[in-house]
Structures are given as structure tokens and as C-alpha cells.
Scaffold this active site. Structure first.
Site, short mmCIF file in Angstrom:
data_model
loop_
_atom_site.label_atom_id
_atom_site.label_comp_id
_atom_site.label_asym_id
_atom_site.label_seq_id
_atom_site.Cartn_x
_atom_site.Cartn_y
_atom_site.Cartn_z
N CYS A 120 0.86 -1.22 0.00
CA CYS A 120 -0.04 -0.10 0.14
C CYS A 120 0.87 1.23 0.04
O CYS A 120 0.61 2.20 -0.46
CB CYS A 120 -0.98 0.06 1.18
N GLU A 142 -3.37 3.34 -8.32
CA GLU A 142 -2.53 2.65 -7.54
C GLU A 142 -2.25 1.31 -8.67
O GLU A 142 -3.20 0.64 -9.00
CB GLU A 142 -3.13 1.97 -6.33
#
Ligand code: NAD
Length: 490
Positions: A291, A385
Site C-alpha cells: 500500500c 495505484e
């Protein structure tokens, strides 16, 4: 890896089962766990569906009160024993993390080391002061104390399965909650079975920790179960939004630790060698499936070429393959669907004018370290992402432009700023809208004493770790005491 019974993990106990008050079969059946590097079946575990979650939550609720009443020192002893067992058996357990989640040995050992640190940190919470005496409001005495929520539901992802599960589980347990944990069904051993085994051997009373691997249906059942008071979710923004919606509808407290598009800002006075090394570690560690991965490498145009050349040289030399060879820096991507998603982002960038300087093409599950330069707003590589080993280079002309580019993201998890001038780096960092800011470092950082979490699409303002844990995993109770009961006007 053959199922072995004469090891700490002792697969004979749990093969085909989940962890309720003890190891037992689930109603939803079993699921095979495979090695993403080669498709080998490693083991089979019990798969949880909604009925299994309901059973686990009911058993956890029944067990919780006695656990909360136990002396904090005793809870701490059990937690510390679990940490000891994780460390003592780290060499064996790291092999499972490598096999199941495609981790290189170094990353698997980070999980063991940090997993134990998180548990030891949690143990300190069990004996921390938990209340305050309030100023008088009349002739009674008033105090406020922190009490556990009851049953905490934990939902965790595949990428750092051990640490991201245990950081919530241990803190929730330490302060007197029971836990129902649902690890990702692709990593149920590192994210679940290992944790069940260390707590089982450490003497945790039966029923306090329930571990039921399962998919989104099991996760959603946890979010609406009447016996569950809080959800601690780590995963994607999409999953988190759904979890937040269901938990909200059911009036549960919810902690959301979600994705990121994390900028590493390399100012014009930075050392290009050090900057390139930071960018490579931040973008490529665990194949970018983190992350906090460095999702944008923002480089001052004055040193862009120098840093890019060094980053490309590193990318070209990072070996990719099966981590069990112990000869690779990058292992496999977790799934075929994720490989396809990475490729789509790289292809979109190239089609819109970015230059592909290294990598850029998968070999089955293996995706090489990839460098794109000339990445711009409007490209998926700028906005999304990636969750793959792709360094997306964006150049800037001034520190102000770098700040504006970094703050364009809807996410707000982590950022790094590298400069020879610490004051300048701090001034840039001050402006960044993120949950964690690293001066003179890349974006991948975590540890048990820091309140970890993000802003915007990276979470809902909650944090896990350090001083945040008591806030998150307990709630206030006001207690007022009159010396004797007195009558009211009616
Ligand atoms: P995901 O959201 O698909 O899955 C994460 C977990 O949620 C899994 O256990 C999954 O089974 C479960 N889940 C999925 N949909 C659900 C639903 N509707 N209800 C309940 N549970 C559900 O995430 P992923 O793609 O597997 O994991 C990677 C993502 O996690 C990335 O976006 C990454 O950035 C994020 N992440 C965040 C952190 C953090 O601490 N902020 C840490 C690691 C990963």
C-alpha cells in the site's frame, strides 16, 4: 512443500479446517492454497462462508467477557509468549510466507520480525492505565475508563498477510476484545493459520480468537453480524468503501486502512545514487504490491536524467523468479488478473506518450522491474495505484510544482522527500496531504509504534499502531458513583 506434522506449523492439525474454539471443518468446504510462483498446491484450509462467520462471532462473543476480566498482566504474558513463538519458529514460518505470497526471503523475515514487534507492543497496552478521574459535577464521584468493544472483526489482504493481520488482532486482544479474523483466501496460512498456531501454543483461551479464511461474502457477513462490534479492515479502497457501507448500516465502528498512490519527491539537490536506490526499493519491493509503495517518482528536472539512468540500470539488473531459489529480488504477482491490470496501466501510459525504459512485459506471473518516464496526469500510471513493480517518473521544475503534483491524488497514505537540505525537504513535506511523511526516505515504512493510516481515499481517518491502538480498540465508559442512592422529585 509437503504437509508436515512434525513441525511447529503442524499441518495435520488444521488441514481442511479453520480455527474456531479449536480446529474444525467449515460449512462452506475447503480451499486449496497455491504457490503463485508455480501453481503447486501447498495445503488445503477450511473455507468460511456466512454461516461459519456467524458461528465464529457467536463463539467469540461468548468467550470475550472472561478474557476482558483476566488481569492485563496475564493477557500480556500470553501475547508475549505468542511473539516468542513467532520469533523462535521464524525460519520455518518464513518459508510458508515465501511460498504462499510470492515473497522473497528478506520480505518474509521482515514480516516475522515486525509481526513479533507488533505483538510485543500490543502486550504493553494490556497493562497501560485505562482511565481518568473526572472533575466533580455534584456530590458523586465520576471516572471515565476505556472498555473493549466486545468482538472485533479483522479483514486483511494478501500482500503483507502476517503483519497486516496481526497488527490489528494483537492490539484488539490486548485490551480485552475477542477477535474474528478473516484473512484473504489466497494467503490463509501466513495471514491466519500461523497466527492461530502461535496463539494456540501460547495458551490463549479457546474461543477468544477465531480465524476463518474466506472471500468477500464472508467479509460482508462479518460486517453485518450482530455479535461483532467493530471492523478493522485493511485492503483496497473499493473493498473498504463496501465494508464502510455495510458496517455503517449496522452501526458498527469501522477502521479502514486502504490503498495509496504515494509520491517520492526527489529535489534538485539530492544525491542521484541515493535517490535512485530509494526509488527502486520503494517501487519494486515485493513487486510493488504494498500500500505504501512509491507510486510516483517525482524528480526535479535538473537531476531527472541522472536519477533515471541509475534507476533504469537497477531495474534491468533485478532478477525475477521463484523466491524459493533465493536468487531473485522480485517474486511472482499474486494473480493472473493482477498481471493483466498492471499491463493495462503500463500500456495506457505508453499509448499516451510515456517512455518505457525498462521491463514492461510479463512472463506469466512474473513481471519485471519496470520504469516509465514522462508520466503525466491523465495517464492511469499517474492516477491509479498500480500494485505492480512499476516506477512512474514525473519531472517537475519547482518545489511548488512537486507539491501540487503530489497532492493531486485522491489517496493520502504516504510520501517521501529527499534533499541535501533538510529544511527544504521539511518545508515541502509540510504541504503534503498524507498520513505518513518520510523526510530523506522513500515511502515504504511501517512499525509498531507509529500510528499508521491515511487520508482521503486511503482511509477514514483511523490509524493502527502506537498511540492509536487504545483509541481504536476501546471506547469510553463514564462511571458515576453516589455514596447512597437518593430520591428524585417523582
Ligand atoms: P481487497 O480489498 O480486494 O481485499 C482485502 C480483503 O478484503 C480480503 O480479505 C478480501 O477477501 C476482503 N474483501 C474484499 N471485498 C470485500 C467486501 N465487499 N466485504 C468484506 N471484505 C471484502 O484488496 P486487495 O486488492 O486484495 O489488497 C490490496 C489492497 O489493499 C491495495 O489497494 C493496497 O493498497 C491495500 N492495502 C492497504 C494497506 C494499509 O495499511 N493502508 C496495507 C496493505 C494493503
Amino acid at each position: 512443500m509437503n504437509i508436515q506434522t512434525h513441525t511447529f506449523i503442524d499441518a495435520g492439525r488444521w488441514s481442511g479446517r479453520a480455527f474456531f474454539g479449536g480446529w474444525d471443518r467449515t460449512e462452506a468446504g475447503t480451499i486449496n492454497v497455491t504457490d503463485p510462483a508455480n501453481g503447486t498446491v501447498l495445503a488445503s484450509v477450511g473455507l468460511g462462508g456466512p454461516a461459519d462467520i456467524a458461528r465464529a462471532a457467536g463463539e467469540a462473543r461468548a468467550a470475550q467477557k472472561a478474557w476482558a476480566k483476566m488481569l492485563g498482566a496475564e493477557r500480556a504474558r500470553i501475547l508475549n509468549r505468542a511473539a516468542d513463538l513467532l520469533e523462535a519458529n521464524g525460519a520455518e514460518l518464513a518459508l510458508w510466507i515465501m511460498k504462499e505470497s510470492g515473497s522473497i526471503h528478506q520480505k518474509a523475515m521482515i514480516e516475522i520480525e515486525h509481526g513479533a514487534l507488533f505483538i510485543r507492543h500490543a502486550a504493553t497496552l494490556a497493562t497501560a492505565p485505562s482511565g481518568m478521574f473526572l472533575p466533580g459535577m455534584d456530590d458523586r464521584e465520576n471516572y471515565a475508563r476505556r472498555v473493549p468493544h466486545g468482538v472485533v472483526g479483522v479483514i486483511s489482504p494478501f500482500n503483507f498477510p502476517l503483519v497486516l493481520s496481526v497488527r490489528s488482532i494483537a492490539a484488539a486482544l490486548a485490551v480485552g476484545n475477542a477477535v474474528v479474523h478473516k484473512p484473504d483466501p489466497r494467503t490463509p496460512i501466513s495471514g491466519g493459520i500461523i497466527i492461530a498456531r502461535i496463539f494456540e501454543e501460547a495458551g490463549l483461551p479457546a474461543g477468544i480468537l477465531q480465524i476463518v479464511p474466506g472471500g468477500a461474502d464472508a467479509g460482508e457477513a462479518l460486517c453485518s453480524d450482530p455479535n461483532v462490534a467493530m471492523i478493522s479492515f485493511t485492503g483496497s479502497a473499493r473493498g473498504g468503501a463496501k465494508v464502510g457501507e455495510i458496517a455503517g448500516r449496522n452501526l458498527k465502528r469501522v477502521q479502514l486502512e486502504l490503498g495509496g498512490k504515494n509520491a517520492l519527491i526527489i529535489l534538485g539537490d539530492a544525491d542521484p545514487d541515493v535517490a535512485a536506490s530509494n526509488a527502486a526499493w520503494g517501487a519494486f519491493l515485493h513487486q510493488g504490491q504494498i500500500c505504501m509503495a512509491t507510486g510516483l517518482v517525482l524528480i526535479d528536472e535538473k537531476i531527472e536524467q541522472a536519477v533515471t539512468d541509475r534507476l533504469v540500470a537497477k531495474a534491468a539488473h533485478l532478477p525475477v523468479g521463484d523466491p524459493s531459489s533465493n536468487q531473485v529480488a522480485l517474486g511472482p504477482i499474486i494473480s493472473d488478473a493482477q498481471v493483466t491490470a498492471i499491463q493495462a496501466i503500463v500500456d495506457d501510459a505508453v499509448a499516451k506518450g510515456a517512455r518505457l525504459l525498462a521491463g514492461g512485459r510479463s512472463d506469466g506471473r512474473f513481471y519485471p522491474a519496470t520504469v516509465l518516464s514522462g508520466v503525466k496526469p491523465g495517464m492511469l500510471a499517474f492516477e491509479e495505484e498500480v500494485f505492480g513493480p512499476v516506477a512512474c517518473i514525473v519531472s517537475f521544475r519547482s518545489d511548488e510544482e512537486a507539491i501540487a503534483l503530489a497532492n493531486r491524488s485522491d489517496y493520502g497514505l504516504a510520501a517521501g522527500v529527499i534533499s541535501a537540505d533538510i529544511g527544504r525537504a521539511m518545508a515541502v513535506g509540510e504541504e503534503l496531504e498524507v498520513g505518513q511523511l518520510h523526510i530523506n526516505d522513500q515511502t515504504v515504512n511501517g512499525g509498531p509504534y507509529a500510528p499508521f493510516g491515511g487520508r482521503g481515499k486511503s482511509g477514514n481517518g483511523t490509524r493502527v499502531g502506537g498511540p492509536a491502538d487504545i483509541e481504536e480498540f476501546t471506547q469510553w465508559q463514564w462511571v458515576s458513583v453516589k455514596k447512597t442512592a437518593t430520591p428524585y422529585p417523582f
